[in-house]
Design an enzyme around this catalytic site. Structure first.
Site, PDB file in Angstrom:
ATOM      1  CG  HIS A  22      49.873  64.476  61.305  1.00 47.84           C
ATOM      2  ND1 HIS A  22      48.834  65.366  61.184  1.00 47.84           N
ATOM      3  CD2 HIS A  22      49.677  63.836  62.486  1.00 47.84           C
ATOM      4  CE1 HIS A  22      48.035  65.264  62.247  1.00 47.84           C
ATOM      5  NE2 HIS A  22      48.528  64.348  63.063  1.00 47.84           N
ATOM      6  NE  ARG A  95      51.902  66.321  69.794  1.00 50.91           N
ATOM      7  CZ  ARG A  95      50.592  66.523  69.799  1.00 50.91           C
ATOM      8  NH1 ARG A  95      50.065  67.402  68.986  1.00 50.91           N
ATOM      9  NH2 ARG A  95      49.807  65.860  70.626  1.00 50.91           N
TER      10      ARG A  95
END
Ligand code: PNS
Length: 166
Positions: A22, A95
């Site tokens: 993050h 991701r």
């Protein structure tokens, strides 16, 4: 979108807890947009490990020195929150291919709900491809090292929760 006003991005999520994946996306977003608001979802159905206030506190501390990063909580529809904040963009991290289907569904549903707000995907550093909040919590609880995967502040907050099982 007017070209002469500052661009505001919203980066929504659960952040339970904040990971270095993050942090990586937030730093990229803060470079790309004039301002980025980290919007913590207050989801009353879920049983989070950290309360929304604890998560907000952690994010505030980690991004204390970044003036264009703001931290807020929200509930209800993300696009309504983004419109209230007059945001131009929703930022999401991608991701791996496994994220793609869910993220595309959300992006297209959000576009259907509000055509003015674009979703922008960013890829985190490859070191974080396999990292998630869920795995970080699980590894920590089972006594594994999560050093380098979450900010040190998150590690110390996890320690003070006493969730290690061995
Ligand atoms: O960190 P997460 O759990 O992947 O974040 C998911 C989040 C907060 C982005 C998503 O659940 C969300 O936007 N929730 C708000 C409710 C909403 O707008 N739902 C419709 C999405 S298409």
């Amino acid at each position: 979108m007017e070209s002469n006003r500052s661009r505001l991005a919203v980066y929504p999520g659960s952040f339970d807890p904040l990971t270095n994946g993050h942090v990586d996306i937030i730093e990229r977003g803060a470079r790309l947009f004039d301002r980025i608001v980290i919007a913590i979802l207050v989801n009353l159905d879920k049983q989070p490990l950290f309360s929304p206030e604890e998560r907000k506190d952690i994010l505030r501390e980690v991004f204390r020195s970044k003036p264009n990063v703001e931290i807020e909580t929200f509930n209800g529809l993300l696009v309504d929150y983004a419109e209230d904040r007059k945001a131009d963009v929703i930022v999401r991290g991608l991701r791996a291919i496994s994220d793609f289907e869910y993220e595309m569904q959300m992006a297209l549903m959000n576009r259907r709900l509000n055509r003015e707000i674009e979703t922008v995907f960013m890829m985190p550093d490859e070191r974080y491809t396999y990292l998630s909040s869920r795995l970080a919590k699980e590894v920590f609880a089972l006594g594994g090292s999560i050093s380098g995967l979450v900010p040190e502040l998150v590690e110390s907050r996890l320690r003070s929760k006493n969730i290690q099982h061995n």
